[in-house]
Design a protein around this motif. Structure first.
Motif, mmCIF file in Angstrom:
data_model
loop_
_atom_site.group_PDB
_atom_site.id
_atom_site.type_symbol
_atom_site.label_atom_id
_atom_site.label_comp_id
_atom_site.label_asym_id
_atom_site.label_seq_id
_atom_site.Cartn_x
_atom_site.Cartn_y
_atom_site.Cartn_z
ATOM 1 N N SER A 12 35.230 34.494 37.674
ATOM 2 C CA SER A 12 36.050 34.784 36.481
ATOM 3 C C SER A 12 36.377 36.267 36.407
ATOM 4 O O SER A 12 37.469 36.661 35.998
ATOM 5 N N LYS A 13 35.432 37.075 36.831
ATOM 6 C CA LYS A 13 35.650 38.527 36.801
ATOM 7 C C LYS A 13 36.891 38.906 37.614
ATOM 8 O O LYS A 13 37.763 39.622 37.161
ATOM 9 N N TRP A 18 42.640 40.412 38.404
ATOM 10 C CA TRP A 18 43.971 40.133 38.989
ATOM 11 C C TRP A 18 45.020 40.103 37.891
ATOM 12 O O TRP A 18 46.120 40.625 38.028
ATOM 13 N N LYS A 19 44.637 39.475 36.785
ATOM 14 C CA LYS A 19 45.555 39.353 35.658
ATOM 15 C C LYS A 19 45.887 40.734 35.101
ATOM 16 O O LYS A 19 47.053 41.072 34.898
ATOM 17 N N GLU A 20 44.846 41.525 34.881
ATOM 18 C CA GLU A 20 45.067 42.865 34.320
ATOM 19 C C GLU A 20 45.956 43.701 35.229
ATOM 20 O O GLU A 20 46.751 44.506 34.765
ATOM 21 N N ALA A 21 45.815 43.504 36.525
ATOM 22 C CA ALA A 21 46.592 44.310 37.474
ATOM 23 C C ALA A 21 47.970 43.697 37.737
ATOM 24 O O ALA A 21 48.744 44.239 38.517
ATOM 25 N N ASP A 22 48.284 42.555 37.081
ATOM 26 C CA ASP A 22 49.556 41.857 37.345
ATOM 27 C C ASP A 22 49.759 41.666 38.842
ATOM 28 O O ASP A 22 50.838 41.879 39.379
ATOM 29 N N SER A 792 35.626 35.295 46.564
ATOM 30 C CA SER A 792 34.516 35.752 47.390
ATOM 31 C C SER A 792 34.941 36.955 48.214
ATOM 32 O O SER A 792 34.179 37.917 48.388
ATOM 33 N N ALA A 793 36.173 36.894 48.723
ATOM 34 C CA ALA A 793 36.643 37.987 49.565
ATOM 35 C C ALA A 793 36.658 39.289 48.777
ATOM 36 O O ALA A 793 36.197 40.331 49.263
ATOM 37 N N ASP A 794 37.175 39.243 47.550
ATOM 38 C CA ASP A 794 37.224 40.477 46.758
ATOM 39 C C ASP A 794 35.815 40.972 46.422
ATOM 40 O O ASP A 794 35.556 42.177 46.411
ATOM 41 N N GLU A 795 34.931 40.021 46.157
ATOM 42 C CA GLU A 795 33.553 40.406 45.846
ATOM 43 C C GLU A 795 32.906 41.086 47.064
ATOM 44 O O GLU A 795 32.261 42.125 46.955
#
Ligand code: ANZ
Length: 884
Positions: A12-13, A18-22, A792-795
């Motif tokens: 969720s994080k 992603w949403k905040e960064a559009d 997972s990749a971003d984490e």
């Protein structure tokens, strides 16, 4: 960093970030290639998405993510197919306002799609029931009308008594309503049609230019049904074959010109074999010749025609049905030989195809043969096999035979005979070559409320007028009672505020109250996505020309002859109108397999009513569980709410994580294959993700973010070389597999890589060069993983100290030279003497080396007549064959 995949701690994080960064906002940056990837837009149903729906959304997401990372401007939109029967029926059932209901359902779909991390650009989303969208659907309707491609006529249509509306041919399957399964009836009501038949040939020809599954192309070709043949005219005979007594023509009202009718045949070569003609029961000639009949015959024919009305087209065309028919008492003259032959009426001839009348050739056509046998009609053979010795039974439908019993054409081949007869038809003006299509015009009007209003006014004088462009959209009014009236008109007809309108002359006119079927709305939405907020145009040509065609369109094969044909038709019209520069909307089409789930099933015993849905499927899992298991059979059926076998992405994410669900959907079966869904199997991709986390964690102490700089290929140690080879193999395989929609092998390539990398590392502490190769491996794996398991990749990316999102990183490149395996030369001996050398990959095993040695052409002469007793194998050096 975590050494396990713990989705609840980060998925969720990342979605939030992603949403905040559009992040998925469409970019149209100059100098980048474009990629338009799209899923069929769904009708948002109340039950929400199942993992079955996700089986196409996830793969499209993977390819779009990869394309973006490869440097493309990517358009990856999602919208909602909101108008139409399913939505309206649901709104009636739940007593809701359809507009409000759709908004609620669509919001839920969006929530679920975000839940599994699909990279849609939501700023471009719309529903087909938004006035800002349907304004332009109406505008395209007007364009079709102005081009003569939209017209209204009284037509006998397929009427679904349950849905209380007319249906398009494509929506009738096996005589039943495609949606609700009710037996479809015929009704005569004025209807709006789109003239798709004008485009029949182009719709066939242009299939060559698109990269679609062959099966879908074949279905479209069959549906369009091109037949090349001849049409010619037959005159009614003035005498019967057995009497020279002419009819009393003077007693007929229309005797100025002899009565004629046209027939269409694909086998003009068989004209000498015509021994009777058949009219469809609805053929207008029948009315014209009624006066020739005595009362008894007239009655028999009326009875037969009434019976035919009750039959569906499918039943009439069924080959296993006993042939039926009635004789008209009249005869027609075969123009080729002047013979008079009887005219029959039979329901296996359809009015809507060709001319609704046929020349019957029982010697060579199976249906005509059966008919002739049943009614004792003459059978003449006019083609014999090329080889006279081969016997043939009638009906003989070979096209490569030789003409017989055909006068001056005897001895010719079938094709030469066809050419000559076509010449003759044209020379004598009796007929001409003719191409026929089975495709009918697209019936678009629905007598229902929940659809795009048709922008037409019926003037006081009864003229049909288009609503002025400046008055568009014609808003669909919000009305309280929108249930279908059932009298053949839409509920809108009972709404005076909607109906009453001034026509162009300022007089009181009547608005068209039919609405457009949902397929109109979905025939251009891919164009709107290119420029969704344009208030002045349906799209700006620059934007549409930039993005179109859709590079990759993903959805179910069930739309083969509906949406996919209609959208192609509209695109061609818009191309002809020079509004776009492409004439095919979807360059590449991919059809996903279905997700099937175990479904409790039991048929009712005599006298028993079960609480069941379709086909005796028990309506809920719980109920089934409560039944004694011996009574319940379990069947694999398509996952759907009505069958109570749905697994939602919400549940799957909760229990296993979004990335595990995504990878499982990709891995469980090839994209186009059906899947037998078992929740527990998601454990497999959970374990794989655990291993990825562990691998990265183990590598972390040796990770050097600057691996690119100091690496020197020549200097690498052997294990480092192997690591690099494995990494580049992975990149190559993943890139190619995603590109060719082989997502299951994309995932397995990552699994194989992980295993290989761990084997290479073993228990050794990496030296400097292996540490660098390992750093490359870790980063590449994370980036390749990011298409399938982006959270997972971003984490992982951040846990190795990198900033930002993997989505913004370039997709890794592979170097072919690193993948090439080192080849070694091995000696091949026979009984200790060198006979050949062979080239094999380093480390080839004994089986591979032995096979290569035995297959050598230089070795085989030495083995002739001998038995191989033993093979000695020295890895990377020698194969010695002992034979005597
Ligand atoms: C004579 C003949 C001889 C035919 C022969 C066929 C084989 P396709 O290929 O599907 O286009 N036909 C024409 N109009 C028809 C109608 N309205 N209802 C039912 N049948 C019709 O089929 C064309 C053939 O179907 C035509 O060629 C005609 O039969 C029949 F050895 O004419 B043929």
């Amino acid at each position: 960093m975590p050494d396990r995949y713990e989705p609840s701690t980060f998925e969720s994080k990342w979605q939030q970030r992603w949403k905040e960064a559009d992040l998925f906002l469409t970019r149209e940056e100059p100098g980048r290639k474009k990629f338009y990837g799209m899923d069929f837009f769904p009708y948002p149903s109340g039950s929400g998405l199942s993992v079955g729906h996700c089986k196409n959304y996830v793969p499209t997401d993977v390819i779009c993510r990869m394309k973006f990372m490869q440097g493309c401007n990517v358009l990856h939109p999602m919208g909602f197919d909101a108008f139409g029967l399913p939505a309206e029926n649901e709104a009636i059932k739940t007593k809701s306002d359809p507009a409000e209901m759709i908004e609620r359902y669509a919001a839920n779909y969006r929530r679920q799609m975000e839940l599994i991390g699909i990279s849609y650009d939501w700023s471009r989303s719309f529903a087909s029931c938004d006035p800002t969208y349907y304004k332009w659907t109406q505008w395209i309707f007007e364009l079709l009308y102005k081009r003569g491609l939209a017209y209204r006529k009284l037509a006998e249509v397929n009427w679904c008594p349950k849905d209380k509306t007319a249906l398009a041919n494509e929506e009738v399957v096996g005589g039943l309503c495609e949606r609700c399964g009710t037996v479809v009836e015929k009704r005569s009501i004025p209807q709006w049609f789109f003239k798709i038949t004008d485009y029949a040939q182009r719709l066939i020809d242009d299939l060559e230019a698109v990269d679609w599954p062959e099966g879908i192309k074949a279905q479209q070709r069959n549906w369009i049904g091109r037949s090349a043949g001849a049409q010619f005219s037959m005159s009614l005979a003035t005498s019967t074959p057995n009497s020279s007594q002419p009819y009393d023509l003077a007693s007929e009202s229309n005797v100025e010109r002899p009565l004629k009718f046209d027939v269409f045949t694909t086998r003009i070569d068989t004209i000498f074999g015509m021994t009777f003609c058949v009219l469809a029961p609805e053929h207008p000639l029948i009315g014209q010749i009624e006066s020739r009949m005595d009362e008894e015959r007239r009655q028999a024919i009326r009875l037969y025609r009434d019976q035919a009305k009750l039959l569906s087209d499918v039943a009439r065309l069924a080959t296993d049905r006993d042939k039926t028919g009635v004789f008209t008492g009249s005869f027609a003259t075969n123009p080729a030989n002047g013979k008079n032959i009887p005219i029959w009426i039979a329901d296996y001839v359809m009015l809507g195809y060709g001319t609704g009348a046929i020349m019957a050739v029982p010697g060579h056509d199976a249906r005509d043969f059966e008919f002739a046998q049943k009614f004792g009609l003459e059978i003449i053979q006019v083609i014999s096999p090329e080889n006279p010795a081969s016997n043939c039974t009638l009906p003989f439908d070979a096209k490569d035979g030789v003409m017989i019993n055909s006068g001056e054409y005897d001895g010719l081949s079938v094709s030469d005979c066809q050419k000559k007869l076509l010449d003759w038809l044209e020379r004598t003006s009796i007929g001409a070559a003719k191409v026929q299509y089975k495709l009918r015009d697209w019936l678009i009007s629905r007598q229902r409320y929940w659809g795009c209003p048709i922008p037409i006014i019926h003037s006081a004088e009864g003229e049909t007028q288009l609503v002025a462009e400046s008055d568009l959209p014609v808003y669909l009014p919000s009305i309280e009672h929108y249930e279908p009236s059932g009298d053949g008109s839409s509920p809108l007809a009972y709404n005076p505020e909607f109906v009453n309108v001034t026509d162009r002359e300022g007089k009181l006119g009547r608005r068209e109250t039919d609405t457009m079927g949902g397929f109109a709305c979905s025939s251009w939405y891919f164009l709107r996505f290119c420029d969704p907020h344009n208030e002045d145009q349906a799209w700006s040509p620059d934007k549409a020309n930039y993005w179109m065609p859709v590079d990759c369109y993903v959805g179910g094969a069930e739309h083969a002859v509906m949406h996919l044909l209609y959208a192609r038709f509209w695109t061609k019209v818009l191309y002809d109108e020079e509004l776009i520069t492409v004439s095919e909307p979807f360059q590449k089409l991919e059809n996903q397999g279905q997700v099937l789930a175990l479904t409790p099933y039991r048929t009712a015993r005599p006298g028993e009513t079960l609480d069941v849905g379709e086909e005796g499927i028990l309506t809920s899992f719980e109920e089934a569980g409560a039944l004694p298991t011996s009574e319940v059979a379990w069947k694999w059926t398509r996952m759907s709410k009505s069958k109570g076998n749905v697994v939602t992405p919400d549940e799957a994410k909760e229990a296993y994580g979004a990335d595990a669900l995504r990878l499982h959907l990709l891995f469980v079966a090839p994209f186009e294959a059906d899947v037998l869904w078992k929740n527990e199997e998601m454990q497999g991709t959970v374990r794989f993700l655990h291993r990825v986390f562990k691998f990265v964690e183990n590598a972390l102490p040796y990770f050097d973010p600057d691996w690119r700089g100091p690496i020197d290929f020549e200097e690498l140690s052997e294990p480092a070389k192997e690591m690099r080879r494995a990494t580049h193999k992975l990149i190559k395989k993943a890139t190619e597999d995603i590109e060719r929609f082989a997502f299951n092998t994309y995932v397995s390539a990552m699994m194989i890589f992980l295993k290989t990398a761990q084997d290479i590392l073993g228990i050794r502490i990496p030296d400097r060069s292996l540490a660098l190769a390992l750093s490359e491996a870790v980063e590449s794996l994370i980036l390749v993983l990011s298409a399938g398991a982006p959270h997972s990749a971003d984490e992982l990316w951040s846990s190795i100290g990198n900033e930002g999102f993997t989505y913004l990183m370039p997709w890794p490149d592979y170097q072919e030279k690193l993948i090439e395996e080192d080849l070694i030369t091995m000696a091949v001996q026979v009984n200790g003497k060198l006979r050949d050398t062979i080239s094999l990959p380093k480390g080839a095993d004994n089986a591979t080396a032995e096979l290569a040695a035995l297959e050598s052409s230089k070795v085989s002469p030495y083995l002739e007549g001998k038995a191989v007793r033993k093979i000695i194998f020295v890895p990377d050096k020698l194969v010695n064959i002992v034979a005597n």
